[in-house]
Design an enzyme around this catalytic site. Structure first.
Site, PDB file in Angstrom:
ATOM      1  N   HIS A   1       5.739 -12.698   7.343  1.00 37.18           N
ATOM      2  CA  HIS A   1       5.965 -11.314   6.917  1.00 37.18           C
ATOM      3  C   HIS A   1       7.153 -11.256   5.976  1.00 37.18           C
ATOM      4  CE1 HIS A   1       6.475  -6.947   7.100  1.00 37.18           C
ATOM      5  NE2 HIS A   1       5.205  -6.937   7.461  1.00 37.18           N
TER       6      HIS A   1
ATOM      7  N   SER B   1       0.826  -1.221   0.000  1.00 32.85           N
ATOM      8  CA  SER B   1       0.000   0.000   0.000  1.00 32.85           C
ATOM      9  C   SER B   1       0.855   1.263   0.000  1.00 32.85           C
ATOM     10  CB  SER B   1      -0.969   0.001   1.190  1.00 32.85           C
ATOM     11  OG  SER B   1      -0.293  -0.233   2.404  1.00 32.85           O
TER      12      SER B   1
ATOM     13  N   HIS C   1      -1.940  -8.867   1.903  1.00 32.00           N
ATOM     14  CA  HIS C   1      -1.647  -7.595   2.597  1.00 32.00           C
ATOM     15  C   HIS C   1      -2.809  -7.304   3.555  1.00 32.00           C
ATOM     16  CE1 HIS C   1       0.157  -3.825   3.397  1.00 32.00           C
ATOM     17  NE2 HIS C   1      -0.184  -3.132   2.321  1.00 32.00           N
TER      18      HIS C   1
ATOM     19  N   ASP D   1      -2.249  -8.526  11.607  1.00 29.69           N
ATOM     20  CA  ASP D   1      -3.622  -8.944  11.296  1.00 29.69           C
ATOM     21  C   ASP D   1      -4.101 -10.126  12.132  1.00 29.69           C
ATOM     22  OD1 ASP D   1      -3.859  -6.999   9.209  1.00 29.69           O
ATOM     23  OD2 ASP D   1      -2.534  -8.256   8.014  1.00 29.69           O
TER      24      ASP D   1
ATOM     25  N   ARG E   1       3.092  -4.878  16.695  1.00 34.20           N
ATOM     26  CA  ARG E   1       1.708  -4.422  16.538  1.00 34.20           C
ATOM     27  C   ARG E   1       0.748  -5.503  17.042  1.00 34.20           C
ATOM     28  NH1 ARG E   1       1.863  -3.047  10.264  1.00 34.20           N
ATOM     29  NH2 ARG E   1       2.676  -5.178  10.334  1.00 34.20           N
TER      30      ARG E   1
HETATM   31  N1  HAX Z   1       1.161 -19.850   5.767  1.00 34.57           N
HETATM   32  C1  HAX Z   1       1.598 -20.769   4.866  1.00 34.57           C
HETATM   33  N2  HAX Z   1       2.671 -20.597   4.079  1.00 34.57           N
HETATM   34  C2  HAX Z   1       3.364 -19.460   4.248  1.00 34.57           C
HETATM   35  C3  HAX Z   1       3.005 -18.486   5.187  1.00 34.57           C
HETATM   36  C4  HAX Z   1       1.847 -18.715   5.959  1.00 34.57           C
HETATM   37  N3  HAX Z   1       1.395 -17.823   6.830  1.00 34.57           N
HETATM   38  N4  HAX Z   1       3.903 -17.483   5.112  1.00 34.57           N
HETATM   39  C5  HAX Z   1       4.783 -17.806   4.148  1.00 34.57           C
HETATM   40  N5  HAX Z   1       4.456 -19.005   3.614  1.00 34.57           N
HETATM   41  C6  HAX Z   1       5.091 -19.692   2.490  1.00 34.57           C
HETATM   42  C7  HAX Z   1       4.994 -18.831   1.245  1.00 34.57           C
HETATM   43  O1  HAX Z   1       3.710 -18.953   0.660  1.00 34.57           O
HETATM   44  C8  HAX Z   1       6.113 -19.361   0.407  1.00 34.57           C
HETATM   45  O2  HAX Z   1       5.698 -20.598  -0.143  1.00 34.57           O
HETATM   46  P1  HAX Z   1       6.129 -21.040  -1.643  1.00 34.57           P
HETATM   47  O3  HAX Z   1       7.620 -21.052  -1.641  1.00 34.57           O
HETATM   48  O4  HAX Z   1       5.495 -22.378  -1.797  1.00 34.57           O
HETATM   49  O5  HAX Z   1       5.578 -19.992  -2.562  1.00 34.57           O
HETATM   50  C9  HAX Z   1       7.184 -19.658   1.467  1.00 34.57           C
HETATM   51  O6  HAX Z   1       6.475 -19.830   2.710  1.00 34.57           O
HETATM   52  C10 HAX Z   1       8.223 -18.584   1.617  1.00 34.57           C
HETATM   53  O7  HAX Z   1       7.571 -17.365   1.875  1.00 34.57           O
HETATM   54  P2  HAX Z   1       8.275 -16.221   2.775  1.00 34.57           P
HETATM   55  O8  HAX Z   1       9.505 -15.815   2.069  1.00 34.57           O
HETATM   56  O9  HAX Z   1       8.386 -16.684   4.179  1.00 34.57           O
HETATM   57  O10 HAX Z   1       7.165 -15.085   2.762  1.00 34.57           O
HETATM   58  P3  HAX Z   1       6.946 -13.923   1.675  1.00 34.57           P
HETATM   59  O11 HAX Z   1       7.829 -12.800   2.011  1.00 34.57           O
HETATM   60  O12 HAX Z   1       7.005 -14.463   0.296  1.00 34.57           O
HETATM   61  O13 HAX Z   1       5.424 -13.532   1.961  1.00 34.57           O
HETATM   62  C11 HAX Z   1       3.559 -13.044   3.295  1.00 34.57           C
HETATM   63  C12 HAX Z   1       5.048 -12.824   3.093  1.00 34.57           C
HETATM   64  C13 HAX Z   1       3.076 -12.092   4.376  1.00 34.57           C
HETATM   65  C14 HAX Z   1       2.829 -12.727   1.990  1.00 34.57           C
HETATM   66  C15 HAX Z   1       3.314 -14.503   3.727  1.00 34.57           C
HETATM   67  O14 HAX Z   1       3.956 -14.754   4.948  1.00 34.57           O
HETATM   68  C16 HAX Z   1       1.849 -14.867   3.814  1.00 34.57           C
HETATM   69  O15 HAX Z   1       1.259 -15.231   2.796  1.00 34.57           O
HETATM   70  N6  HAX Z   1       1.223 -14.765   5.048  1.00 34.57           N
HETATM   71  C17 HAX Z   1      -0.194 -15.006   5.206  1.00 34.57           C
HETATM   72  C18 HAX Z   1      -1.010 -13.813   4.733  1.00 34.57           C
HETATM   73  C19 HAX Z   1      -0.848 -12.633   5.684  1.00 34.57           C
HETATM   74  O16 HAX Z   1      -0.986 -12.764   6.886  1.00 34.57           O
HETATM   75  N7  HAX Z   1      -0.615 -11.448   5.134  1.00 34.57           N
HETATM   76  C20 HAX Z   1      -0.484 -10.220   5.909  1.00 34.57           C
HETATM   77  C21 HAX Z   1       0.964  -9.769   6.053  1.00 34.57           C
HETATM   78  C22 HAX Z   1       1.121  -8.511   6.871  1.00 34.57           C
HETATM   79  C23 HAX Z   1       0.474  -7.367   6.170  1.00 34.57           C
HETATM   80  O17 HAX Z   1       0.876  -6.884   5.132  1.00 34.57           O
HETATM   81  N8  HAX Z   1      -0.606  -6.926   6.712  1.00 34.57           N
HETATM   82  O18 HAX Z   1      -1.378  -6.047   6.058  1.00 34.57           O
END
Ligand code: HAX
Length: 442
Positions: A319, A242, A272, A374, A328
């Site tokens: 994250h 964002s 996000h 979140d 947070r």
């Molecule tokens: N559950 C399952 N798998 C997860 C995970 C979770 N909570 N977090 C990461 N992973 C997986 C990824 O999907 C990725 O898998 P692949 O290699 O198969 O694609 C792997 O672990 C490596 O990911 P990472 O490097 O640890 O994480 P990223 O930086 O790529 O992504 C995310 C960060 C926040 C998008 C991710 O942790 C996620 O999808 N979390 C769940 C959704 C979430 O809570 N989002 C909110 C984040 C905070 C925010 O912005 N708030 O607004």
């Protein structure tokens, strides 16, 4: 010119001189060893390529706003009368000016935002034109876009605006937008969930208190929650979707309305900001599947593994930058311990916190198994009766506007350039690894 605007101008003039010196003397100095192919394919993680003055994120410690951690903000920022949580007005002042505000600064902002809060009817008409089934975030960005007719920057630019005054019109747009967003958000909530029975603003209340009032919640506990919520969601340095989107779109000199609406569309993604609705939805579904009541730790564990086996993420965990429990999350946990320690849903959130990290760690690929912002927010909102979880990301959006718009003022004040990184094709990448083409020249 109001005194906060004058103060911002002084700060901006000072920093401009420093930045120009920095670029002149060290412009060719490398701040890292270059960019790897993995970084190019994996979301540019770890590439330092943005300047954001308002906050800085440390992977282990979490966010600091102008050097202040969340516990420090809760201690040092002014509070509402008889309140214990920081007022978002104070955080906005800190992000914009770079100094802790006085009580008077906070009151100045409260009353300025109150005075500027009128929303023209065509904005409500635009929202009304959408079906009631539309997602609240869709209504929110449509509302912001409809409000763009009021942009001081767009108007002044069309008349021929001098570059050195870009910041001034952006400041006006910023103040007007922040003043009006709670009214738009509350309108959406009352339209979608409360039969269109709208509540007029209460000019005696602070910005977040009035927002809670317009949503229809008079409980002082909920007002306090809104103050805390609006502070902790406001900013997370510049690279999150964002903030980065708002900055990127703003770099084309799109006004604050266009830029914020773009940023809000990014916030509406489930990886996000939309994660806040996904968390509570996931917990409620789990509880329903298990027949209601308190689940056991073993049942939660089974549900987490089922989620993962279905190829889904566990919402609220992980994250891109953080590597520890998000402060947070901890701030909300503290709030819950103080105000609602016996709430069943809150207790489930805490049990999930005990259960999920070891499972994610065992997967071996998740870089951060800990909860993010979140993971906790929904349970607090449900406690006070705000159960309509599709609305949660709008609350996040109203708060996030504080940070990204303060940053946009700085972007314009520093005259930051149009953002335009270089991209390559995979064909180019293959030729590069085969030594057929050279690295992109410095
Ligand atoms: N559950 C399952 N798998 C997860 C995970 C979770 N909570 N977090 C990461 N992973 C997986 C990824 O999907 C990725 O898998 P692949 O290699 O198969 O694609 C792997 O672990 C490596 O990911 P990472 O490097 O640890 O994480 P990223 O930086 O790529 O992504 C995310 C960060 C926040 C998008 C991710 O942790 C996620 O999808 N979390 C769940 C959704 C979430 O809570 N989002 C909110 C984040 C905070 C925010 O912005 N708030 O607004």
């Amino acid at each position: 010119m109001g005194y906060i605007k004058e103060k911002f101008k002084v700060k901006a003039d000072e920093l401009n001189v420093e930045v120009k010196e920095l670029v002149k003397n060290y412009g060719t100095k490398k701040i890292d060893e270059g960019v790897t192919i993995a970084q190019v394919y994996q979301g540019m993680r770890g590439i330092t390529g943005l300047v954001t003055e308002t906050s800085l994120l440390d992977a282990n410690e979490g966010i600091r706003f102008r050097g202040y951690s969340i516990p420090e903000l809760r201690e040092h920022l002014p509070k509402a009368p008889n309140g214990a949580e920081p007022l978002p007005e104070g955080l906005f002042y800190l992000m914009l000016i770079g100094e802790l505000p006085t009580e008077a600064d906070v009151q100045y902002l409260s009353s300025m935002w109150g005075r500027r809060s009128h929303v023209p009817n065509h904005v409500f008409d635009a929202i009304e034109a959408l079906p009631i089934t539309a997602h609240p975030m869709t209504m929110f960005t449509v509302g912001i876009m409809a409000l763009q007719t009021e942009s001081s920057f767009a108007h002044a630019y069309s008349e021929g605006l001098n570059k050195k005054d870009y910041w001034s019109e952006t400041y006006e747009d910023t103040m007007n937008l922040i003043a009006r967003l709670p009214r738009i958000a509350a309108y959406i909530y009352r339209r979608k969930y409360k039969g269109g029975q709208h509540i007029q603003p209460n000019g005696m209340l602070d910005w977040a208190g009035n927002f809670a009032h317009m949503l229809g919640y008079s409980d002082e506990g909920f007002r306090e929650l809104m103050r805390l919520y609006m502070v902790i969601h406001a900013d997370h340095e510049g690279g999150n979707v964002s903030a980065h989107t708002t900055h990127l779109v703003g770099s084309a000199l799109s006004d604050a309305y266009l830029s914020l609406a773009a940023g809000m569309n990014g916030l509406a993604g489930p990886l996000h900001g939309l994660a806040n609705q996904e968390v509570i939805k996931w917990i409620l579904q789990m509880r329903e599947e298990l027949g209601g009541g308190m689940p056991t730790k073993e049942q939660i564990e089974t549900y987490v593994r089922k989620t993962l086996s279905e190829g889904k993420v566990v919402p609220g965990y992980g994250h891109a930058v953080l590597r520890k429990t998000d402060p947070r999350f901890s701030a909300q946990m503290e709030f819950a311990k103080k105000h609602l320690p016996n709430d069943e849903l809150v207790k489930i959130v805490w049990m999930v916190y005990e259960t999920v990290p070891p499972i994610l760690k065992d997967l071996g690929k998740v870089k951060n198994p800990w909860p993010n912002v979140d993971a906790h927010s929904g349970a607090l909102l449900v406690h006070y009766g705000l159960v309509e979880y599709e609305f949660y990301t709008v609350l996040f959006g109203v708060s996030r506007a504080l940070g990204v718009l303060a940053s946009l003022c700085w972007d314009r004040a520093l005259g930051l350039s149009l953002e335009r990184p270089k991209s390559v094709t995979t064909e180019w990448m293959k030729e590069f690894v085969e030594g057929k083409v050279d690295a992109i020249a410095d």
